[in-house]
Scaffold this motif. Structure first.
Motif, PDB file in Angstrom:
ATOM      1  N   GLU A 178     -71.267  22.469  74.119  1.00  0.00           N
ATOM      2  CA  GLU A 178     -72.549  21.779  73.983  1.00  0.00           C
ATOM      3  C   GLU A 178     -72.439  20.608  73.020  1.00  0.00           C
ATOM      4  OE1 GLU A 178     -76.099  23.996  72.950  1.00  0.00           O
ATOM      5  OE2 GLU A 178     -75.555  25.460  74.495  1.00  0.00           O
ATOM      6  N   THR A 179     -71.649  20.794  71.968  1.00  0.00           N
ATOM      7  CA  THR A 179     -71.614  19.768  70.921  1.00  0.00           C
ATOM      8  C   THR A 179     -70.193  19.388  70.549  1.00  0.00           C
ATOM      9  OG1 THR A 179     -71.480  21.336  69.102  1.00  0.00           O
ATOM     10  CG2 THR A 179     -73.698  20.787  69.882  1.00  0.00           C
ATOM     11  N   MET A 180     -70.097  18.276  69.828  1.00  0.00           N
ATOM     12  CA  MET A 180     -68.840  17.773  69.294  1.00  0.00           C
ATOM     13  C   MET A 180     -68.248  18.765  68.283  1.00  0.00           C
ATOM     14  SD  MET A 180     -67.795  14.932  70.238  1.00  0.00           S
ATOM     15  CE  MET A 180     -66.709  13.612  69.865  1.00  0.00           C
ATOM     16  N   HIS A 181     -69.116  19.332  67.461  1.00  0.00           N
ATOM     17  CA  HIS A 181     -68.633  20.277  66.458  1.00  0.00           C
ATOM     18  C   HIS A 181     -68.014  21.506  67.099  1.00  0.00           C
ATOM     19  CE1 HIS A 181     -71.233  17.933  63.671  1.00  0.00           C
ATOM     20  NE2 HIS A 181     -70.186  18.152  62.904  1.00  0.00           N
ATOM     21  N   GLU A 182     -68.670  21.959  68.174  1.00  0.00           N
ATOM     22  CA  GLU A 182     -68.152  23.124  68.889  1.00  0.00           C
ATOM     23  C   GLU A 182     -66.786  22.794  69.501  1.00  0.00           C
ATOM     24  OE1 GLU A 182     -70.115  26.031  72.076  1.00  0.00           O
ATOM     25  OE2 GLU A 182     -71.308  24.270  71.574  1.00  0.00           O
ATOM     26  N   ARG A 183     -66.658  21.577  70.032  1.00  0.00           N
ATOM     27  CA  ARG A 183     -65.383  21.159  70.623  1.00  0.00           C
ATOM     28  C   ARG A 183     -64.261  21.281  69.590  1.00  0.00           C
ATOM     29  NH1 ARG A 183     -64.022  14.877  71.884  1.00  0.00           N
ATOM     30  NH2 ARG A 183     -63.267  15.145  73.977  1.00  0.00           N
ATOM     31  N   LYS A 184     -64.512  20.723  68.407  1.00  0.00           N
ATOM     32  CA  LYS A 184     -63.463  20.710  67.382  1.00  0.00           C
ATOM     33  C   LYS A 184     -63.131  22.127  66.922  1.00  0.00           C
ATOM     34  CE  LYS A 184     -65.446  17.467  64.840  1.00  0.00           C
ATOM     35  NZ  LYS A 184     -65.601  16.467  63.767  1.00  0.00           N
ATOM     36  N   LYS A 185     -64.156  22.973  66.854  1.00  0.00           N
ATOM     37  CA  LYS A 185     -63.926  24.357  66.445  1.00  0.00           C
ATOM     38  C   LYS A 185     -63.094  25.106  67.494  1.00  0.00           C
ATOM     39  CE  LYS A 185     -66.619  28.499  65.489  1.00  0.00           C
ATOM     40  NZ  LYS A 185     -67.984  29.027  65.573  1.00  0.00           N
ATOM     41  N   VAL A 186     -63.445  24.943  68.761  1.00  0.00           N
ATOM     42  CA  VAL A 186     -62.706  25.646  69.832  1.00  0.00           C
ATOM     43  C   VAL A 186     -61.258  25.150  69.884  1.00  0.00           C
ATOM     44  CG1 VAL A 186     -62.579  26.028  72.338  1.00  0.00           C
ATOM     45  CG2 VAL A 186     -64.787  26.166  71.168  1.00  0.00           C
ATOM     46  N   MET A 187     -61.059  23.849  69.714  1.00  0.00           N
ATOM     47  CA  MET A 187     -59.692  23.317  69.697  1.00  0.00           C
ATOM     48  C   MET A 187     -58.909  23.931  68.534  1.00  0.00           C
ATOM     49  SD  MET A 187     -60.529  19.330  70.619  1.00  0.00           S
ATOM     50  CE  MET A 187     -58.910  18.618  70.322  1.00  0.00           C
ATOM     51  N   ALA A 188     -59.526  23.964  67.363  1.00  0.00           N
ATOM     52  CA  ALA A 188     -58.826  24.468  66.173  1.00  0.00           C
ATOM     53  C   ALA A 188     -58.511  25.959  66.288  1.00  0.00           C
ATOM     54  CB  ALA A 188     -59.665  24.198  64.928  1.00  0.00           C
ATOM     55  N   MET A 189     -59.487  26.726  66.783  1.00  0.00           N
ATOM     56  CA  MET A 189     -59.292  28.179  66.886  1.00  0.00           C
ATOM     57  C   MET A 189     -58.154  28.543  67.834  1.00  0.00           C
ATOM     58  SD  MET A 189     -63.214  29.492  67.283  1.00  0.00           S
ATOM     59  CE  MET A 189     -62.671  30.915  68.193  1.00  0.00           C
ATOM     60  N   ASN A 190     -57.946  27.689  68.825  1.00  0.00           N
ATOM     61  CA  ASN A 190     -56.956  28.000  69.856  1.00  0.00           C
ATOM     62  C   ASN A 190     -55.617  27.309  69.638  1.00  0.00           C
ATOM     63  OD1 ASN A 190     -58.250  29.751  72.088  1.00  0.00           O
ATOM     64  ND2 ASN A 190     -59.844  28.297  71.501  1.00  0.00           N
ATOM     65  N   SER A 191     -55.366  26.830  68.423  1.00  0.00           N
ATOM     66  CA  SER A 191     -54.124  26.101  68.141  1.00  0.00           C
ATOM     67  C   SER A 191     -53.408  26.686  66.932  1.00  0.00           C
ATOM     68  CB  SER A 191     -54.442  24.634  67.854  1.00  0.00           C
ATOM     69  OG  SER A 191     -55.134  24.069  68.946  1.00  0.00           O
ATOM     70  N   ASN A 192     -52.078  26.505  66.931  1.00  0.00           N
ATOM     71  CA  ASN A 192     -51.256  26.953  65.799  1.00  0.00           C
ATOM     72  C   ASN A 192     -50.814  25.804  64.916  1.00  0.00           C
ATOM     73  OD1 ASN A 192     -50.023  28.603  68.486  1.00  0.00           O
ATOM     74  ND2 ASN A 192     -50.885  29.832  66.826  1.00  0.00           N
ATOM     75  N   ALA A 193     -50.902  24.573  65.445  1.00  0.00           N
ATOM     76  CA  ALA A 193     -50.470  23.401  64.685  1.00  0.00           C
ATOM     77  C   ALA A 193     -51.210  22.191  65.250  1.00  0.00           C
ATOM     78  CB  ALA A 193     -48.962  23.201  64.825  1.00  0.00           C
ATOM     79  N   PHE A 194     -51.305  21.137  64.441  1.00  0.00           N
ATOM     80  CA  PHE A 194     -52.046  19.935  64.833  1.00  0.00           C
ATOM     81  C   PHE A 194     -51.148  18.709  64.710  1.00  0.00           C
ATOM     82  CE2 PHE A 194     -54.754  23.125  62.998  1.00  0.00           C
ATOM     83  CZ  PHE A 194     -55.690  23.314  64.010  1.00  0.00           C
ATOM     84  N   VAL A 195     -51.315  17.793  65.680  1.00  0.00           N
ATOM     85  CA  VAL A 195     -50.529  16.554  65.653  1.00  0.00           C
ATOM     86  C   VAL A 195     -51.490  15.381  65.793  1.00  0.00           C
ATOM     87  CG1 VAL A 195     -48.822  15.159  66.880  1.00  0.00           C
ATOM     88  CG2 VAL A 195     -48.468  17.632  66.663  1.00  0.00           C
TER      89      VAL A 195
END
Ligand code: AMP
Length: 185
Positions: free
Chosen positions: A90-107
């Motif tokens: 629904e929101t941008m914040h939710e997008r970032k949270k779902v991406m972060a929760m489902n990742s082990n590392a960020f690039v």
């Protein structure tokens, strides 16, 4: 991380391709190598700019791609519905949270204000001990030199702790970045 689990790598990058062809080159190279290494790509589910480049390359190389896009950007960022997993929030914040929760590392690849927002949010969450996942910056052709200088000046001025340097690492090329990611897998 347990060895039987697939490493998920979240890539933040531009919704534009930028002016230097090396940016698309790096995005394609990274997407391909994430897939060939058996890792999963997590990203913002758009089919434009470097976002589209990294995702299409990972798909062509046979990799799993997990995309997350807010409803209001489905048209604007050309939601890429043919992914292994395609999630609409629904929101941008939710997008970032779902991406972060489902990742082990960020690039962080080259990108604009949105990419910077995502980078700073994830290292801020680390500063607040909300996670302990690594963040890697791919400094293609020195694109992020200014970001490095900015953070250095914040550390010099006493607003950012020296220890915060361990939250992110800059790499000049995809080879060095992949070596770091391989060590997490
Ligand atoms: P950009 O780097 O500006 O091309 O944006 C890259 C990605 O970040 C796109 O998927 C944008 O939708 C997303 N983005 C833009 N602004 C924000 C924001 N304020 N918070 C989170 N993501 C954003």
């Amino acid at each position: 991380m347990p060895h039987n689990l697939q490493l998920s790598v979240c890539v933040f990058c531009g919704s534009k391709t930028g002016t230097n062809p090396a940016f698309v080159g790096a995005a394609v190279d990274l997407g391909t190598r994430i897939a060939k290494s058996g890792m999963r790509l997590v990203y913002g589910a758009g089919d434009i700019g470097l976002m589209g480049s990294v995702a299409n390359a990972a798909q062509i190389a046979g990799g799993d791609v997990f995309g997350v896009i807010p409803e209001h950007l489905l048209q604007w960022e050309v939601g890429k519905r043919d992914l292994t997993q395609f999630i609409v929030t629904e929101t941008m914040h939710e997008r970032k949270k779902v991406m972060a929760m489902n990742s082990n590392a960020f690039v962080l690849l080259p990108g604009g204000l949105g990419s910077l927002d995502e980078f700073f949010e994830i290292i801020t969450w680390r500063q607040l001990k909300l996670h302990d996942k690594p963040t890697y910056v791919l400094n293609v052709d020195g694109y992020w030199d200014g970001l490095k200088t900015l953070i250095d000046s914040q550390i010099d001025a006493g607003f950012v702790g020296e220890f915060n340097r361990e939250f992110f690492t800059f790499f000049d090329d995809v080879d060095a970045l992949m070596t770091a990611l391989d060590q997490l897998a």
